[in-house]
Design a protein around this motif. Structure first.
Motif, PDB file in Angstrom:
ATOM      1  N   GLU A 158      23.638 -22.850  27.946  1.00 24.69           N
ATOM      2  CA  GLU A 158      22.322 -22.718  27.285  1.00 24.69           C
ATOM      3  C   GLU A 158      21.215 -22.520  28.320  1.00 24.69           C
ATOM      4  N   LEU A 159      21.324 -23.207  29.435  1.00 20.29           N
ATOM      5  CA  LEU A 159      20.333 -23.018  30.510  1.00 20.29           C
ATOM      6  C   LEU A 159      20.422 -21.580  31.054  1.00 20.29           C
ATOM      7  N   THR A 160      21.644 -21.071  31.155  1.00 17.42           N
ATOM      8  CA  THR A 160      21.840 -19.695  31.626  1.00 17.42           C
ATOM      9  C   THR A 160      21.103 -18.714  30.707  1.00 17.42           C
ATOM     10  N   ARG A 161      21.230 -18.955  29.408  1.00 12.11           N
ATOM     11  CA  ARG A 161      20.543 -18.082  28.446  1.00 12.11           C
ATOM     12  C   ARG A 161      19.024 -18.174  28.638  1.00 12.11           C
ATOM     13  N   ASP A 162      18.532 -19.400  28.823  1.00 13.12           N
ATOM     14  CA  ASP A 162      17.083 -19.579  29.044  1.00 13.12           C
ATOM     15  C   ASP A 162      16.637 -18.813  30.287  1.00 13.12           C
ATOM     16  N   LEU A 163      17.443 -18.907  31.354  1.00 12.70           N
ATOM     17  CA  LEU A 163      17.051 -18.252  32.605  1.00 12.70           C
ATOM     18  C   LEU A 163      17.094 -16.734  32.483  1.00 12.70           C
ATOM     19  N   ALA A 164      18.072 -16.231  31.733  1.00 15.15           N
ATOM     20  CA  ALA A 164      18.155 -14.772  31.538  1.00 15.15           C
ATOM     21  C   ALA A 164      16.898 -14.287  30.802  1.00 15.15           C
ATOM     22  N   ILE A 165      16.515 -15.039  29.765  1.00 15.28           N
ATOM     23  CA  ILE A 165      15.322 -14.649  28.988  1.00 15.28           C
ATOM     24  C   ILE A 165      14.080 -14.745  29.874  1.00 15.28           C
ATOM     25  N   LYS A 166      13.992 -15.797  30.657  1.00 12.92           N
ATOM     26  CA  LYS A 166      12.820 -15.985  31.519  1.00 12.92           C
ATOM     27  C   LYS A 166      12.731 -14.857  32.555  1.00 12.92           C
ATOM     28  N   PHE A 167      13.870 -14.516  33.142  1.00 10.28           N
ATOM     29  CA  PHE A 167      13.867 -13.427  34.127  1.00 10.28           C
ATOM     30  C   PHE A 167      13.428 -12.123  33.455  1.00 10.28           C
TER      31      PHE A 167
END
Ligand code: TYM
Length: 335
Positions: A158-167
């Motif tokens: 879930e953190l990976t998904r957040d980071l992808a969206i943030k990037f």
């Protein structure tokens, strides 16, 4: 369908010793279902393994053991890429870039960090905190569509998904936001000795953990001495975590539903039930152990699998990393 058109599956396991039933039912067995339909990258996360105290020679050996176990569990190297994380350049570079985007508080709130750092006290390394950024890089560097993991890794994906969206929001669309997939059966196999906790290789009480390479006599002994609950009913219920866990394991081995198993064992005693669970586990692991014995000594073959996969993984990683470097404003080397 060509490799280029197929959706990409990426997932990894740490080479920290022998794998157990939780890794198999929560992870590897399910990975096999993607072999024909997806382009599959299965990583051995040796860079994650150094976030806790370890012995370098054992780490090196564990990598070969894990390649052999992956193949023995059905991950046909002709149909997937079994690669070693440290063979592919870019994982730690991308992890750094993602860490610069990641709020510290989010890393500090990760359950795995809290649990593992509590065990290490003052000596805890910064790598353990930074671990989820590296895991996000493992996934995003391949632009993975789907990441199958056990329940314990949900928070990290879930953190990976957040980071992808943030990037993507910060620098423009770059990463695919990967789907998380958690199998229904076996997502959370518990320790046989402490069924409130997950089965884990770092568990202090090793009799709670059935390893894929355990001898049949050891498996029968571990399952025979599994903690059970008061009463005598064989049902999956919140107040019966021990029996529920054994039912989950039996269901994962046989493909039968928990309800079917409850009906079959109604009126039987715990001893007979445990013996049936042990029989099925032994039966399930027998072909895996047989293949493992055949291939685990063939280092040249295992090296070949790793070399071929590293090449394919590096090709894909390079494509993404050159895009990422451009977007974050890193100058290209002018020759
Ligand atoms: P690791 O090596 O602890 O576990 C490998 C896989 O097994 C699953 N698993 C379980 N499933 C059910 N019940 C259990 N008791 C159980 N124990 C482990 C895990 O969920 C995992 O799917 N951080 C990861 C490795 C990793 C990774 C990645 C995973 C590094 N980079 C990128 C996915 C994508 C780990 O330590 O898994």
């Amino acid at each position: 369908m060509s490799e280029e058109q197929k959706k990409v599956v990426l997932t990894c396991a740490q080479p920290s010793g022998n794998l157990h039933l939780g890794n198999y039912f929560g992870a590897i067995r399910n990975w096999c279902s993607y072999l024909d339909s997806h382009e599959c990258f299965f990583g051995i996360a040796n860079m994650h393994a150094i976030t806790v105290p370890y012995v370098p020679a054992n780490l090196r050996k564990s990598v070969y053991d894990l390649v052999a176990i992956f193949i023995s569990c059905g991950l046909d190297p002709e149909k997937c890429h079994i690669f070693l994380q440290s063979h592919v350049q870019g994982h730690s570079d991308l992890a750094w870039i993602l860490a610069c985007l990641c709020p510290l508080g989010q890393l500090e709130r990760m359950t795995q960090y809290k649990q593992k750092s509590a065990k290490q006290g003052e000596s805890v390394g910064a790598g353990l905190l930074y671990y989820p950024a590296l895991m996000a890089a493992d996934i995003l560097i391949y632009n993975a569509d789907v990441v199958p993991v056990g329940e314990d890794q949900r928070q990290h994906v879930e953190l990976t998904r957040d980071l992808a969206i943030k990037f993507n929001n910060t620098y423009s669309d770059t990463f695919r936001v990967p789907d998380l997939f958690i199998p229904q059966t076996g997502a959370r196999i518990k320790s046989l000795q402490d069924p409130e906790r997950k089965m884990s290789k770092s568990d202090a009480n090793q009799s709670g953990c059935v390893y894929l390479l355990d001898e049949p006599t050891v498996i029968r002994k571990k399952i025979g001495s599994a903690v059970t609950d008061s009463g005598c009913e064989i049902v999956a219920r919140e107040d019966k975590p021990g029996i529920s866990n054994l039912l989950t394991i039996l269901s994962a081995c046989t493909g039968r539903t928990i309800a079917e198993l409850e009906a079959e064992f109604a009126g039987q005693n715990y001893g007979a039930f445990k013996a049936a669970v042990a029989d099925e586990v032994v039966k399930k692991l027998e072909p895996i152990q047989k293949t493992y014995k055949e291939i685990s000594g063939d280092k040249a073959y295992l090296d070949k699998v790793l070399a071929r996969s590293a090449e394919a993984a590096q090709r894909r990683a390079n494509r993404l990393m050159s895009k990422v470097y451009r977007k974050v404003g890193f100058n290209e080397l002018q020759k």
